[in-house]
Structures are given as structure tokens and as C-alpha cells.
Design a protein around this motif. Structure first.
Motif, mmCIF file in Angstrom:
data_model
loop_
_atom_site.group_PDB
_atom_site.id
_atom_site.type_symbol
_atom_site.label_atom_id
_atom_site.label_comp_id
_atom_site.label_asym_id
_atom_site.label_seq_id
_atom_site.Cartn_x
_atom_site.Cartn_y
_atom_site.Cartn_z
ATOM 1 N N MET A 109 0.828 -0.935 0.037
ATOM 2 C CA MET A 109 0.157 0.057 -0.149
ATOM 3 C C MET A 109 0.855 1.832 0.115
ATOM 4 N N CYS A 110 1.786 1.317 0.885
ATOM 5 C CA CYS A 110 2.622 2.296 0.380
ATOM 6 C C CYS A 110 3.593 2.758 -0.659
ATOM 7 N N TRP A 111 3.551 1.538 -1.843
ATOM 8 C CA TRP A 111 3.861 1.638 -2.526
ATOM 9 C C TRP A 111 3.150 1.971 -4.372
ATOM 10 N N ARG A 112 1.826 2.028 -3.692
ATOM 11 C CA ARG A 112 0.889 2.158 -4.344
ATOM 12 C C ARG A 112 0.858 3.382 -5.373
ATOM 13 N N TRP A 113 0.910 3.681 -6.749
ATOM 14 C CA TRP A 113 1.062 4.799 -7.770
ATOM 15 C C TRP A 113 -0.232 5.663 -7.340
ATOM 16 N N GLU A 114 -1.194 5.454 -6.963
ATOM 17 C CA GLU A 114 -2.237 5.927 -6.337
ATOM 18 C C GLU A 114 -1.897 6.671 -5.121
ATOM 19 N N ASN A 115 -0.768 6.063 -4.368
ATOM 20 C CA ASN A 115 -0.071 7.046 -2.937
ATOM 21 C C ASN A 115 0.970 7.926 -3.118
ATOM 22 N N LEU A 116 1.560 7.456 -3.961
ATOM 23 C CA LEU A 116 2.713 7.585 -4.947
ATOM 24 C C LEU A 116 2.261 9.541 -5.510
ATOM 25 N N LYS A 117 1.456 9.362 -6.167
ATOM 26 C CA LYS A 117 0.989 10.630 -7.209
ATOM 27 C C LYS A 117 0.886 11.080 -6.756
ATOM 28 N N VAL A 118 0.126 11.070 -5.307
ATOM 29 C CA VAL A 118 -0.040 11.910 -4.317
ATOM 30 C C VAL A 118 0.879 12.509 -2.806
ATOM 31 N N PHE A 119 1.039 11.953 -2.821
ATOM 32 C CA PHE A 119 2.046 11.999 -1.314
ATOM 33 C C PHE A 119 3.513 12.177 -2.025
#
Length: 102
Positions: free
Chosen positions: A87-97
Motif C-alpha cells: 500500500m505504501c508503494w501504490r501509484w495512487e498514493n505515490l502520486k499524491v504524497f
């Protein structure tokens, strides 16, 4: 006018009870803040030799980012196992954070 009221009226939702931080939590956070503020100048002074800092100017910033990534991956592992790390490395999260961390 009754013609404007198309939806039935409902009672307002009951709000959840307010949860106040405990006295121990407040004291712990205050103590952490005081210790951090006191230790920071000491660490800077101890890292100097002959009045010069022995590391590059951007090293603390870089190390902060590296340690944050490592600690948050450890937290993800501890809370949700391997799925937490994924979950830490999902693209959706990386794109935001990701941009926030830069």
C-alpha cells in the motif's frame, strides 16, 4: 411553500462523542518536543570540528527523507504485513504524497 420541499426532513445525525487526548499523551508529546528542541543545538555543536560541520548541508534533509521512508514501511509491515508495504508503494498514493515529500 410545500412545492419546494421534495425531500422528507430527517433528524440531524448524532455526533460522535469527542475524544480528548489523555494527560499522559499530552505530557509525552510535550516532553518529546522539549527534548527535541534541547537536543538539536547539542547535536549540531557535536557534529562540528574546528567550527565547521563535517557533512554536506543537505545531508540532514536527505537522511530525514530516507528515515521517513524506512520507518513508514516498517509501520506498514507491522500493521498490515506485506500488504501494508504494498500500500505504501501504490501509484495512487505515490502520486499524491510523493510531491509533498519533495
Amino acid at each position: 411553500p410545500a412545492a419546494l420541499e421534495t425531500e422528507p426532513r430527517t433528524a440531524p445525525a448524532a455526533s460522535a462523542p469527542k475524544v480528548e487526548p489523555s494527560s499522559i499523551m499530552k505530557f509525552s508529546l510535550f516532553s518529546f518536543f522539549v527534548i527535541t528542541r534541547a537536543a538539536h543545538p547539542m547535536l549540531i555543536d557535536y557534529s562540528k570540528e574546528g567550527g565547521k560541520i563535517l557533512y554536506a548541508r543537505d545531508t540532514p534533509i536527505f537522511m530525514n527523507k530516507v528515515l521517513t521512508i524506512v520507518l513508514m514501511n516498517i509501520a506498514g509491515l507491522a500493521i498490515d504485513g506485506c500488504e501494508g508495504i504494498r500500500m505504501c508503494w501504490r501509484w495512487e498514493n505515490l502520486k499524491v504524497f510523493g510531491p509533498i515529500g519533495l
